[in-house]
Design an enzyme around this catalytic site. Structure first.
Site, mmCIF file in Angstrom:
data_model
loop_
_atom_site.group_PDB
_atom_site.id
_atom_site.type_symbol
_atom_site.label_atom_id
_atom_site.label_comp_id
_atom_site.label_asym_id
_atom_site.label_seq_id
_atom_site.Cartn_x
_atom_site.Cartn_y
_atom_site.Cartn_z
ATOM 1 N N ASP A 36 -44.624 -6.700 -14.471
ATOM 2 C CA ASP A 36 -45.142 -6.380 -13.145
ATOM 3 C C ASP A 36 -44.501 -7.199 -12.037
ATOM 4 O O ASP A 36 -44.872 -7.052 -10.871
ATOM 5 C CB ASP A 36 -46.661 -6.579 -13.109
ATOM 6 C CG ASP A 36 -47.404 -5.446 -13.813
ATOM 7 O OD1 ASP A 36 -46.769 -4.400 -14.043
ATOM 8 O OD2 ASP A 36 -48.598 -5.599 -14.133
ATOM 9 N N ASP A 292 -30.733 22.671 25.656
ATOM 10 C CA ASP A 292 -30.646 24.097 25.362
ATOM 11 C C ASP A 292 -31.929 24.556 24.672
ATOM 12 O O ASP A 292 -32.347 23.999 23.664
ATOM 13 C CB ASP A 292 -29.424 24.320 24.469
ATOM 14 C CG ASP A 292 -29.309 25.750 23.991
ATOM 15 O OD1 ASP A 292 -30.039 26.602 24.514
ATOM 16 O OD2 ASP A 292 -28.493 26.008 23.101
ATOM 17 N N GLY A 427 -27.381 24.094 19.995
ATOM 18 C CA GLY A 427 -27.334 25.550 19.990
ATOM 19 C C GLY A 427 -25.923 26.087 19.982
ATOM 20 O O GLY A 427 -25.572 26.963 19.194
ATOM 21 N N LEU A 428 -25.036 25.571 20.861
ATOM 22 C CA LEU A 428 -23.656 26.037 20.903
ATOM 23 C C LEU A 428 -22.919 25.662 19.633
ATOM 24 O O LEU A 428 -22.141 26.452 19.089
ATOM 25 C CB LEU A 428 -22.945 25.448 22.127
ATOM 26 C CG LEU A 428 -21.466 25.812 22.273
ATOM 27 C CD1 LEU A 428 -21.312 27.328 22.376
ATOM 28 C CD2 LEU A 428 -20.869 25.122 23.505
#
EC number: 1.3.7.7
Length: 536
Positions: A36, A292, A427-428
């Site tokens: 552990d 955009d 976007g473009l």
């Protein structure tokens, strides 16, 4: 019990380690086997800490189980106190040691140490890491404050007492810990924000607090619950026993930060803050409106993480960025109720699960354009080919940046905008990549500048190799080349009218259409017909 290769939360003793490691002057004696001790790596590797956690392990082995393991615990307790001389001692057991029933907390309480000893009993097989951190912080605050003779249960506590005392109002910031998501930067941002509003930060806990700082908690006017998974239980106890109110709003995002400031001003009976402060201080509102519209508006987003950050992300995505939330969930069962309520408002059914495969299946079904999640959602999104931003723990080392990168306050909103938007395509850019997807620059087999070192063959090399082993392939290629349609001067003139950056794609599509239609020559009519065909 379930076998898995990934878990969102560790066992509760890891949460206790987070509290002990976050504080100064606190030592944690953990009754646990050798295996552990792996949890140390979480702090040195993920959090990039320069020192090990303040934890002493009893590290019992199989041969010790035949003897008195309680004496082993006592020996390690003595050694830890003599070596580290802590201001407060936490004592607990791991999930494995819980089966032995040695009750190390009770053993430590009866050993006469001259510092506060807080025994922590964490049900390892029914609770997990965040609950363990919350319970440890609660027990530590309660254990230390109970030693104060001045404690008066149920005493009235006026948040506006600062007015009569001739000082600025002061608040406690509760909940930030190590292995939390950007907690250290959040504290710096909130300290700056509150100072601008004439509010002092009295105590920050547990991160970098000492046990003596916990004794000063009741001297503040109110508590700020920054991370409900960690601090809500403590805030409720302070409210019951000291009459200290606490804020419920987590200031992640522009709208939430505005609500947070209004809540604090109202509780402290201060004049209302400037309602236009968010637009003046954060760039997120203007940026989200100026880009955009195809870039953000209506983008489908899937959100999964701890309750605090998932709820904040859902609000930001829906109300501030114009995303469409198509999935919302959390692995924190303690936060299931508010997450379900938020999902219902969005017309969704919340996903409450700690099974990463169920989360991945829900993600695939929702078909989002952006995933906001943990480190595991980053892996799942990569397999599904979906952009992803990490908003919550569990996280990878790359999500602990060296730069200042808060999530809360006005600057946190700026960081969130950048972090979420960068994985998306403009976007473009998306439009151009869609048009040029079949151009040679985007072909998977495009020749690398390291091609002489080996690797993938180019498309031409593959065709030559296939032709060498299969003569029929060569003859088919020759016949296909011979049957390629010819461009008439009229067709070439029409093609020249098309913008150069899409001309190559139009040429290929037109030739493909001509072959399918059996046209030997391509004129202007063929170009128009091909355009109609591929748009249909």
């Amino acid at each position: 019990m379930e076998l898995t290769l990934w878990t969102y939360e560790g066992p509760p003793h890891v949460g206790a380690m987070r509290i002990a490691s976050s504080m100064e002057g606190v030592h944690y004696v953990l009754h646990a086997p050798q295996g552990d001790t792996y949890a140390d790596l979480l702090f040195t590797m993920i959090e990039r800490r320069g020192r090990r956690p303040p934890v002493t392990y009893t590290t019992f082995q199989a041969r010790d189980l035949g003897g008195d393991t309680a004496e082993l615990v006592k020996g390690h307790l003595h050694e830890a106190v003599e070596r580290f001389n802590p201001e407060a001692l936490l004592v607990g057991e791991s999930c494995t040691a819980e089966l032995i029933q040695d009750q190390p907390g009770s053993l430590a309480s009866g050993m006469g140490f001259n510092m506060p000893v807080v025994g922590i009993e964490l049900p390892a097989y029914s609770k997990k890491e965040n609950w363990g951190a919350s319970e440890t912080f609660y027990q530590l605050v309660r254990g230390i404050l109970s030693k104060q003779p001045s404690e008066q249960s149920g005493v009235s506590h006026s948040p506006a007492a600062w007015k009569s005392q001739g000082r600025r109002p002061r608040v406690n910031l509760l909940g930030p810990t190590l292995l939390g998501f950007r907690c250290r930067d959040d504290i710096l941002e909130l300290e700056k924000l509150l100072n601008q509003h004439g509010i002092d930060v009295h105590v920050v806990a547990p991160l970098e607090a000492r046990p003596a700082d916990l004794m000063r908690l009741p001297n503040a006017d109110l508590n700020v619950c920054l991370y409900p998974e960690i601090a809500e239980a403590t805030c409720l106890w302070l409210e019951r026993n000291y009459g200290m109110p606490f804020s419920k709003t987590v200031p992640i995002g522009v709208g939430a930060t505005k609500d947070f400031l209004e809540e604090l001003h109202q509780l402290l009976e201060m004049p209302a803050p400037n309602p236009g402060e968010g637009a003046e201080q954060s760039r997120l509102p203007w940026y989200s409106q100026s880009v955009d519209s195809n870039y953000l508006t209506g983008k489908r987003v899937f959100i999964f993480g701890d309750g605090t950050h998932a709820l904040a992300a859902a609000r930001i995505a829906d109300q501030e960025l114009g995303f469409k939330v198509v999935g919302l969930g959390t692995y924190s069962r303690e936060m299931a109720r508010p997450v379900r309520a938020a999902a219902k408002e969005l017309g969704l059914e919340a996903l409450i699960s700690d099974d990463y495969l169920a989360v991945e299946a829900a993600m695939a079904e929702a078909a989002p354009e952006l995933v906001l999640g943990t480190q595991m959602e980053r892996h799942s999104a990569k397999r599904l080919g979906i952009p992803c931003a990490v908003i919550s723990t569990p996280m990878h080392v790359q999500d602990v940046p060296a730069r200042y990168s808060p999530q809360m306050g006005w600057e946190g909103a700026n960081v969130i905008f950048d972090s979420w938007v960068h994985p998306l395509m403009m976007g473009l850019e998306e439009h151009l990549i869609g048009m040029f997807r079949h151009d040679f620059e985007f072909v998977d087999g495009h020749q690398s500048h390291l091609g002489h070192l080996g690797g993938h063959q180019s498309q031409t090399e593959q065709q030559q190799s296939q032709a060498a082993t299969n003569p029929s392939t060569q003859s088919n290629a020759d016949s296909s080349s011979e049957e390629s349609p010819l461009w008439t001067p009229e067709g070439e003139a029409e093609l020249a009218k098309i913008p150069f950056f899409v001309r190559g794609k139009v040429r290929r599509n037109t030739e493909k259409y001509a072959r399918q239609a059996g046209c030997r020559c391509i004129d202007s009519e063929t170009v128009y017909d091909a355009k109609v065909h591929f748009r249909a």
